[in-house]
Write an enzyme that holds these catalytic residues in place. Structure first.
Site, PDB file in Angstrom:
ATOM      1  N   HIS A  35      12.541  -5.527  -5.309  1.00 26.11           N
ATOM      2  CA  HIS A  35      12.604  -3.936  -4.382  1.00 26.11           C
ATOM      3  C   HIS A  35      11.871  -4.120  -3.326  1.00 26.11           C
ATOM      4  CE1 HIS A  35      12.005   0.220  -3.355  1.00 26.11           C
ATOM      5  NE2 HIS A  35      10.802   0.228  -3.596  1.00 26.11           N
ATOM      6  N   CYS A  47      12.257   4.068  -7.658  1.00 23.70           N
ATOM      7  CA  CYS A  47      12.477   2.752  -7.143  1.00 23.70           C
ATOM      8  C   CYS A  47      13.099   1.790  -8.067  1.00 23.70           C
ATOM      9  CB  CYS A  47      11.689   1.979  -6.201  1.00 23.70           C
ATOM     10  SG  CYS A  47      11.123   3.447  -4.726  1.00 23.70           S
ATOM     11  N   ASN A 107      12.384   0.818   3.010  1.00 24.27           N
ATOM     12  CA  ASN A 107      12.552   1.180   1.553  1.00 24.27           C
ATOM     13  C   ASN A 107      13.453   2.144   1.479  1.00 24.27           C
ATOM     14  OD1 ASN A 107      12.139   1.985  -1.074  1.00 24.27           O
ATOM     15  ND2 ASN A 107       9.984   2.156  -0.905  1.00 24.27           N
TER      16      ASN A 107
HETATM   17  N1  COA Z   1       0.278   4.626  12.575  1.00 26.64           N
HETATM   18  C1  COA Z   1      -1.126   4.153  12.904  1.00 26.64           C
HETATM   19  N2  COA Z   1      -2.063   4.376  12.133  1.00 26.64           N
HETATM   20  C2  COA Z   1      -2.103   4.841  10.780  1.00 26.64           C
HETATM   21  C3  COA Z   1      -0.782   5.043  10.434  1.00 26.64           C
HETATM   22  C4  COA Z   1       0.347   5.000  11.200  1.00 26.64           C
HETATM   23  N3  COA Z   1       1.671   5.401  10.776  1.00 26.64           N
HETATM   24  N4  COA Z   1      -0.871   5.501   9.226  1.00 26.64           N
HETATM   25  C5  COA Z   1      -2.221   5.455   8.611  1.00 26.64           C
HETATM   26  N5  COA Z   1      -2.826   5.077   9.824  1.00 26.64           N
HETATM   27  C6  COA Z   1      -4.312   4.682   9.995  1.00 26.64           C
HETATM   28  C7  COA Z   1      -5.157   5.417   9.149  1.00 26.64           C
HETATM   29  O1  COA Z   1      -5.446   6.703   9.537  1.00 26.64           O
HETATM   30  C8  COA Z   1      -6.246   4.589   8.787  1.00 26.64           C
HETATM   31  O2  COA Z   1      -6.893   4.721   9.925  1.00 26.64           O
HETATM   32  P1  COA Z   1      -8.700   4.544   9.687  1.00 26.64           P
HETATM   33  O3  COA Z   1      -9.008   3.315   9.300  1.00 26.64           O
HETATM   34  O4  COA Z   1      -9.296   4.767  11.116  1.00 26.64           O
HETATM   35  O5  COA Z   1      -9.219   5.591   8.714  1.00 26.64           O
HETATM   36  C9  COA Z   1      -5.755   3.206   8.886  1.00 26.64           C
HETATM   37  O6  COA Z   1      -4.451   3.207   9.560  1.00 26.64           O
HETATM   38  C10 COA Z   1      -5.609   2.453   7.471  1.00 26.64           C
HETATM   39  O7  COA Z   1      -4.916   3.543   6.632  1.00 26.64           O
HETATM   40  P2  COA Z   1      -4.448   3.271   5.157  1.00 26.64           P
HETATM   41  O8  COA Z   1      -3.692   4.528   4.708  1.00 26.64           O
HETATM   42  O9  COA Z   1      -5.480   2.743   4.226  1.00 26.64           O
HETATM   43  O10 COA Z   1      -3.210   1.902   5.476  1.00 26.64           O
HETATM   44  P3  COA Z   1      -2.592   0.958   4.584  1.00 26.64           P
HETATM   45  O11 COA Z   1      -3.166  -0.343   4.880  1.00 26.64           O
HETATM   46  O12 COA Z   1      -2.942   1.188   3.207  1.00 26.64           O
HETATM   47  O13 COA Z   1      -1.217   1.160   4.936  1.00 26.64           O
HETATM   48  C11 COA Z   1       0.658   2.011   3.800  1.00 26.64           C
HETATM   49  C12 COA Z   1      -0.434   2.317   4.682  1.00 26.64           C
HETATM   50  C13 COA Z   1       1.471   3.359   3.496  1.00 26.64           C
HETATM   51  C14 COA Z   1       1.637   1.274   4.738  1.00 26.64           C
HETATM   52  C15 COA Z   1       0.349   1.228   2.348  1.00 26.64           C
HETATM   53  O14 COA Z   1      -0.457   1.905   1.808  1.00 26.64           O
HETATM   54  C16 COA Z   1       1.639   1.163   1.558  1.00 26.64           C
HETATM   55  O15 COA Z   1       2.324   0.275   1.947  1.00 26.64           O
HETATM   56  N6  COA Z   1       1.406   1.539   0.501  1.00 26.64           N
HETATM   57  C17 COA Z   1       2.682   1.450  -0.570  1.00 26.64           C
HETATM   58  C18 COA Z   1       3.700   2.258  -0.206  1.00 26.64           C
HETATM   59  C19 COA Z   1       4.711   2.027  -0.973  1.00 26.64           C
HETATM   60  O16 COA Z   1       5.699   1.062  -0.572  1.00 26.64           O
HETATM   61  N7  COA Z   1       5.445   2.799  -1.685  1.00 26.64           N
HETATM   62  C20 COA Z   1       6.884   2.811  -2.266  1.00 26.64           C
HETATM   63  C21 COA Z   1       6.556   1.975  -3.584  1.00 26.64           C
HETATM   64  S1  COA Z   1       8.097   2.062  -4.316  1.00 26.64           S
END
Ligand code: COA
Length: 326
Positions: A253, A113, A283
């Site tokens: 980004h 990215c 993204n």
């Molecule tokens: N839909 C519904 N629920 C979901 C889900 C989805 N697509 N994905 C995960 N969940 C649930 C999980 O199971 C978890 O449930 P629990 O609390 O019962 O265990 C809860 O939502 C939280 O999951 P978590 O993985 O902690 O969510 P988060 O707040 O970290 O959000 C991302 C996940 C991926 C959106 C976040 O981590 C993120 O944006 N990370 C950066 C990713 C990124 O930008 N990468 C590229 C960088 S260049």
């Protein structure tokens, strides 16, 4: 002094749109969850047979038209991508041929990215040294080809797009002021595409177990991204004897609205100075910054002499920023 100035911008997104509602139909997820956690509402997906070089070509033609130059005027083509048409040869060479550019230098840069800023800084150095006069720098991805659409942790986040800029040698203060590139390979396993390369060659098992898709530890990526995006943007303005208050527009980004908001908060930058379009494109990795830059430019949001900062974070980990006087 000779600076590299952006004289044309262009972008392209494929026609097909995948909305959050489309994911609701087959995944255990909701529009509300996706919007609240990522800010993304829809993303564009390439058609069958539409490859990264095709996206590049359309974005490049728009940028070249705006710059008012011809393809044969270009001395260098750099494509930032992690989803090139092939492992090699470089997608930049395919673009050179499709564009009808002369036999100029053409190569790809792989910094995930952060790729567009890496590619930009590389072309800028060649312009500032007098080696070349004009460069075409493209950030383009067809991430839909490496995303597992059954993995709700990743598939919602990514889209396909291309953005391009024409850089030309110009006298004066306007242009790219500085670029700042960083990496920390100790994080290499947190975000990437483990197969296929020389470390993991194709086997029947990997194909059967769907081991060739993009993988990500979302939480870990999030924490490091916010810190580094803020730090590198600050580093860029300070290197030019300025402060965050001097920034007219930050074009970050576009990974996730929460990352963007947390970065702005950490930098104490008002939200109206942060360009955001992640809601409409998701993204698109190396394409997000040139896509946003082109959108802002064509919407008349960039004024002559504005101080812009571009900052990015991605797999590697890599992170980078560019400071420029528009
Ligand atoms: N839909 C519904 N629920 C979901 C889900 C989805 N697509 N994905 C995960 N969940 C649930 C999980 O199971 C978890 O449930 P629990 O609390 O019962 O265990 C809860 O939502 C939280 O999951 P978590 O993985 O902690 O969510 P988060 O707040 O970290 O959000 C991302 C996940 C991926 C959106 C976040 O981590 C993120 O944006 N990370 C950066 C990713 C990124 O930008 N990468 C590229 C960088 S260049």
């Amino acid at each position: 002094m000779i600076r590299a100035r952006i004289t044309g911008t262009g972008s392209y997104v494929p026609e097909k749109i995948l909305t959050n509602k489309d994911f609701e139909k087959y995944l255990d997820t909701t529009d509300e969850w996706i919007v609240a956690r990522t800010g993304i509402r829809e993303r564009h997906i390439a058609a069958e047979g539409e490859n990264t070089s095709d996206l590049c070509l359309k974005a490049a033609r728009n940028a070249i038209d705006m710059a008012g130059i011809k393809a044969e005027d270009i001395d260098l083509i750099v494509v930032a991508t992690i989803t090139g048409d092939y492992p090699w040869p470089a997608t930049a060479c395919i673009v050179q041929n499709k564009l009808g550019a002369k036999q100029c230098g053409a190569y790809d840069i792989s910094a995930a990215c952060s790729g567009f800023i890496y590619a930009l800084s590389n072309a800028v150095a060649q312009i500032e040294s007098g080696t070349i006069k004009r460069a075409l720098v493209i950030g383009a991805e067809t991430l839909s080809r490496i995303v597992d659409y059954n993995d709700r942790n990743t598939c919602l986040l990514f889209g396909d797009a291309a953005g391009a800029v024409v850089l030309e040698a110009r006298e004066g203060e306007r242009g790219i002021l500085s670029s700042h590139l960083h990496s920390d390979g100790s994080y290499f396993e947190l975000l990437g595409q483990p197969a296929f390369g020389t470390a993991v060659t194709p086997t029947e098992e990997i194909v059967r177990d769907r081991g060739y898709f993009l993988t990500m530890q979302g939480n870990e990526v999030f924490k490091v991204a916010v810190k580094m995006l803020a730090e590198v943007a600050q580093e860029a303005v300070e290197a030019n004897g300025m402060t965050v208050d001097d920034i007219d527009l930050l074009i970050p980004h576009q990974a996730n609205i929460r990352i963007l908001e947390a970065t702005a908060k950490r930098m104490k930058l008002p939200s109206e100075k942060v360009y955001i379009n992640v809601d409409r494109f998701g993204n698109t990795s190396a394409a997000t910054i040139p896509l946003a830059l082109d959108e802002a430019n064509r919407a008349g949001k960039l004024k002559e002499n504005d101080l812009l900062v571009l900052n990015a974070f991605g797999g590697g980990f890599t992170w980078a920023a560019t400071c420029l006087r528009w």
